[in-house]
Design a protein around this motif. Structure first.
Motif, mmCIF file in Angstrom:
data_model
loop_
_atom_site.group_PDB
_atom_site.id
_atom_site.type_symbol
_atom_site.label_atom_id
_atom_site.label_comp_id
_atom_site.label_asym_id
_atom_site.label_seq_id
_atom_site.Cartn_x
_atom_site.Cartn_y
_atom_site.Cartn_z
ATOM 1 N N GLY A 5 0.824 -1.196 0.000
ATOM 2 C CA GLY A 5 0.000 0.000 0.000
ATOM 3 C C GLY A 5 0.864 1.255 0.000
ATOM 4 N N MET A 6 0.312 2.344 -0.512
ATOM 5 C CA MET A 6 1.097 3.578 -0.612
ATOM 6 C C MET A 6 0.171 4.773 -0.773
ATOM 7 S SD MET A 6 2.344 3.732 -4.553
ATOM 8 C CE MET A 6 1.110 3.705 -5.860
ATOM 9 N N MET A 7 0.757 5.957 -0.601
ATOM 10 C CA MET A 7 0.117 7.220 -0.949
ATOM 11 C C MET A 7 0.772 7.713 -2.226
ATOM 12 S SD MET A 7 -2.271 7.961 1.202
ATOM 13 C CE MET A 7 -2.513 9.675 0.750
ATOM 14 N N LEU A 8 -0.038 7.954 -3.245
ATOM 15 C CA LEU A 8 0.469 8.381 -4.542
ATOM 16 C C LEU A 8 0.192 9.869 -4.721
ATOM 17 C CD1 LEU A 8 1.725 7.463 -7.268
ATOM 18 C CD2 LEU A 8 -0.618 7.133 -8.098
ATOM 19 N N TYR A 9 1.254 10.626 -5.011
ATOM 20 C CA TYR A 9 1.122 12.072 -5.203
ATOM 21 C C TYR A 9 1.493 12.443 -6.626
ATOM 22 C CZ TYR A 9 0.669 12.842 -0.179
ATOM 23 O OH TYR A 9 0.232 12.848 1.121
ATOM 24 N N GLY A 10 0.619 13.257 -7.246
ATOM 25 C CA GLY A 10 0.950 13.873 -8.510
ATOM 26 C C GLY A 10 1.485 15.270 -8.249
ATOM 27 N N ILE A 11 2.674 15.560 -8.726
ATOM 28 C CA ILE A 11 3.345 16.828 -8.417
ATOM 29 C C ILE A 11 3.890 17.472 -9.679
ATOM 30 C CG2 ILE A 11 3.980 16.110 -6.084
ATOM 31 C CD1 ILE A 11 6.811 15.556 -7.202
ATOM 32 N N ASP A 12 4.147 18.775 -9.592
ATOM 33 C CA ASP A 12 4.887 19.499 -10.618
ATOM 34 C C ASP A 12 6.340 19.556 -10.154
ATOM 35 O OD1 ASP A 12 6.164 21.417 -12.215
ATOM 36 O OD2 ASP A 12 4.311 22.542 -12.529
ATOM 37 N N LEU A 37 14.264 14.227 -9.546
ATOM 38 C CA LEU A 37 12.841 14.577 -9.606
ATOM 39 C C LEU A 37 12.484 15.180 -10.954
ATOM 40 C CD1 LEU A 37 10.580 14.261 -7.522
ATOM 41 C CD2 LEU A 37 10.839 16.678 -6.979
ATOM 42 N N GLU A 38 13.455 15.863 -11.566
ATOM 43 C CA GLU A 38 13.202 16.456 -12.887
ATOM 44 C C GLU A 38 12.972 15.398 -13.961
ATOM 45 O OE1 GLU A 38 15.466 17.393 -10.801
ATOM 46 O OE2 GLU A 38 14.865 19.451 -10.336
ATOM 47 N N GLY A 39 13.319 14.133 -13.635
ATOM 48 C CA GLY A 39 13.087 13.059 -14.591
ATOM 49 C C GLY A 39 11.615 12.732 -14.785
ATOM 50 N N LEU A 89 12.196 16.953 -0.920
ATOM 51 C CA LEU A 89 12.337 15.732 -1.712
ATOM 52 C C LEU A 89 13.517 15.786 -2.691
ATOM 53 C CD1 LEU A 89 11.255 12.943 -2.553
ATOM 54 C CD2 LEU A 89 9.673 14.115 -4.100
ATOM 55 N N PRO A 90 13.706 16.881 -3.464
ATOM 56 C CA PRO A 90 14.831 16.883 -4.411
ATOM 57 C C PRO A 90 16.194 16.735 -3.739
ATOM 58 C CG PRO A 90 13.269 18.639 -4.921
ATOM 59 C CD PRO A 90 12.883 18.092 -3.589
ATOM 60 N N ASP A 91 16.311 17.136 -2.465
ATOM 61 C CA ASP A 91 17.602 17.061 -1.772
ATOM 62 C C ASP A 91 17.894 15.671 -1.235
ATOM 63 O OD1 ASP A 91 17.864 19.811 -2.181
ATOM 64 O OD2 ASP A 91 16.812 20.279 -0.314
#
Length: 414
Positions: A112-119, A138-140, A129-131
Motif C-alpha cells: 500500500g502507498m500514498m500516490l502524489y501527482g506533483i509538478d 525529480l526532474e526526470g 524531496l529533491p535534496d
C-alpha cells in the motif's frame, strides 16, 4: 580583605580534612551525584532536542505545512489561487498536487502507498524531496512519460530499482466489456528517495499531468500545498489564505496530520527530564545527610562560637555556605561535562561502537545513522539553576538545627 565570618568558617570547614572520613566520603558522593545528574540531564535533553529537530526537518519537509482544497470537486484555476496565496505575508511558496491511495505491485509483492501527482519544478519550493534523491532525479518526471519515484524502503520491499516496471492499482473500478476491473497502470521507476522514518515505505510520486489522466481529473488539481516561514503559524496563515479566496475551501495543516507525533515527543522529553531530575534530588538529600553529620560532629565548635557571641543566624550561615559549596562545585562540573558531551555525543557513540564492536543505530533500522544532538542554552540555564536551588534548599534544615544548638548542652561532657 574583609570576609563575613560565616563565609570564612564555612569555607574553612569545606577545605579542612575531617577526622571522620565517612563524612568526607558522603560529601564526595553528594558532589558526584550532582555532577552525574546535571550532566545526564543536559546530554539526554540535547539528544531528544536533536531527534525532535531531525523529525521536524525530515517529516515536515515532506508533509505539507498546510493544504487548501476545493470544498467540492476539483480545484480549478489554481494558478490564480496560487498568486493570491503567495501574496500573504508568512507563506513562502505553494505548489499544486493530486493525492490518491492505492497499491503498487511488482515481482509478486503488493504494498500500500500514498500516490502524489506533483509538478517537479514547483515541488522543490515546498518540499525537501529533491535534496534526498538517492537515484535518478525529480526532474526526470515528465508529462506523458508515466514515470514514478519511490521511497527506498518501498522499492526494496518490491525488489525493484531504477528502470524497472511497477503496476499501480487504484481502488476505483473501471467497467469494460470483459467485466469490472480496478483501475491500474504500468509505471517505470525513474528515481528513488530516502528521507527517513516511515515515509520511505509509503510514498510515491508521479507527474501531476500523469496523475490527472490516471485519476481522471478533467481540468483541475486536488489542491495546493503551502510552505510557511513559521511552522507554528501554519493554522492561522492557512485560514487567512482561505478567507481571501472566493468560494468555499477546505484547509488542513500539519498540526492535524502530524501534531500527535510531536506532542508525544514533547511529552516523552518532559517525562524523561523529570525522571532524571530525581538523580539531582537524591544528591541533594545526600547533602542533607552530610550536613546533619557535620553538625553533630561540630557540636563543640558550635557551642564555643555561641559563647564567643556568635548569633544563631551566623551559625546557620556557616553550614549553608558549606553545603552550598558542594552544590556549586557539583553543578559547575556537571554543567561543563554535560555541555562537552552534548556537543560531541556523535563522536562519543562512534568511539563506543568501535570499542565494543556493536552498532547502536543501524541505518537499515533507524532513519538516522548517528545520534543527533541540539544543545539549547535555555535547557542548560534551567538545569543549572534547578540544581543550585535544590542544593541551597538542602542546606536549610541542617543549618537551622545547628543554629538551635545550646552551648551548655553541647559542652556538658567536654
Amino acid at each position: 580583605m574583609f570576609r563575613p565570618l560565616p563565609f570564612f568558617i564555612g569555607l574553612r570547614y569545606t577545605r579542612a580534612k575531617r577526622r571522620n572520613h565517612f563524612i568526607s566520603f558522603i560529601s564526595a558522593i553528594s558532589m558526584g551525584g550532582l555532577v552525574l545528574g546535571v550532566m545526564a540531564l543536559i546530554v539526554v535533553l540535547s539528544v531528544m532536542n536533536g531527534f525532535d529537530r531531525e523529525l521536524r526537518q525530515r517529516i515536515l519537509g515532506m508533509v505539507p505545512h498546510a493544504t487548501i482544497t476545493a470544498a467540492r470537486g476539483e480545484l480549478t484555476g489554481w494558478q490564480d489561487i496560487q498568486k493570491t496565496v503567495e501574496s500573504i505575508d508568512g507563506i513562502e511558496a505553494s505548489a499544486p498536487f493530486i493525492e490518491g491511495q492505492g497499491m503498487v505491485t511488482s515481482n509478486g509483492q503488493v504494498k500500500g502507498m500514498m500516490l502524489y501527482g506533483i509538478d517537479p519544478k514547483l515541488e522543490k519550493t515546498v518540499s525537501i524531496l529533491p535534496d534526498h534523491m538517492t537515484a535518478g532525479s525529480l526532474e526526470g518526471l515528465e508529462s506523458g512519460s508515466f514515470d514514478i519515484v519511490l521511497g527506498e524502503i518501498l522499492a526494496r520491499s518490491l525488489g525493484v530499482s531504477v528502470g524497472d516496471k511497477v503496476t499501480v492499482v487504484l481502488p476505483d473500478a473501471a467497467v469494460n466489456p470483459a467485466g469490472i476491473f480496478p483501475r491500474m497502470k504500468r509505471f517505470r521507476v525513474s528515481g528513488l528517495f530516502a528521507v527517513g522514518a516511515d515515509l520511505d515505505a509509503s510514498l510515491a510520486y508521479i507527474h501531476i499531468d500523469d496523475a490527472a489522466r490516471f485519476m481522471r481529473y478533467k481540468e483541475g488539481v486536488e489542491g495546493l500545498r503551502l510552505r510557511m516561514d513559521d511552522l507554528f503559524a501554519a493554522p492561522r496563515l492557512a485560514w487567512d489564505a482561505a478567507m481571501q479566496l472566493p468560494g468555499q475551501y477546505y484547509i488542513n495543516d500539519w498540526t492535524r496530520t502530524q501534531g500527535r507525533l510531536f506532542q508525544a515527543i514533547q511529552m516523552e522529553k518532559t517525562m524523561v527530564g523529570l525522571l532524571l531530575t530525581l538523580i539531582v534530588v537524591v544528591a541533594a538529600f545526600n547533602i542533607v545527610s552530610t550536613l546533619v553529620m557535620v553538625v553533630t560532629d561540630k557540636q563543640a565548635d558550635i557551642a564555643i562560637l555561641r559563647t564567643f557571641g556568635a548569633k544563631p543566624g551566623a551559625i546557620m550561615g556557616i553550614f549553608m555556605v558549606q553545603g552550598s559549596v558542594i552544590g556549586v562545585i557539583g553543578t559547575i562540573v556537571g554543567t561543563l561535562l554535560g555541555i562537552l558531551l552534548a556537543l560531541n555525543v556523535s563522536a562519543a557513540v562512534e568511539f563506543l561502537e568501535m570499542i565494543l564492536g556493536v552498532t547502536f543505530l543501524d541505518p537499515g533500522v533507524y532513519f538516522i545513522s548517528d545520534l543527533p544532538s541540539q544543545l539549547l542554552w535555555s535547557d542548560v540555564v534551567m538545569i543549572a539553576s534547578g540544581s543550585l536551588l535544590l542544593s541551597f534548599i538542602a542546606t536549610l534544615y541542617p543549618s537551622w538545627r545547628a543554629a538551635k544548638t545550646q552551648p551548655a548542652e553541647a559542652l556538658r561532657y567536654e
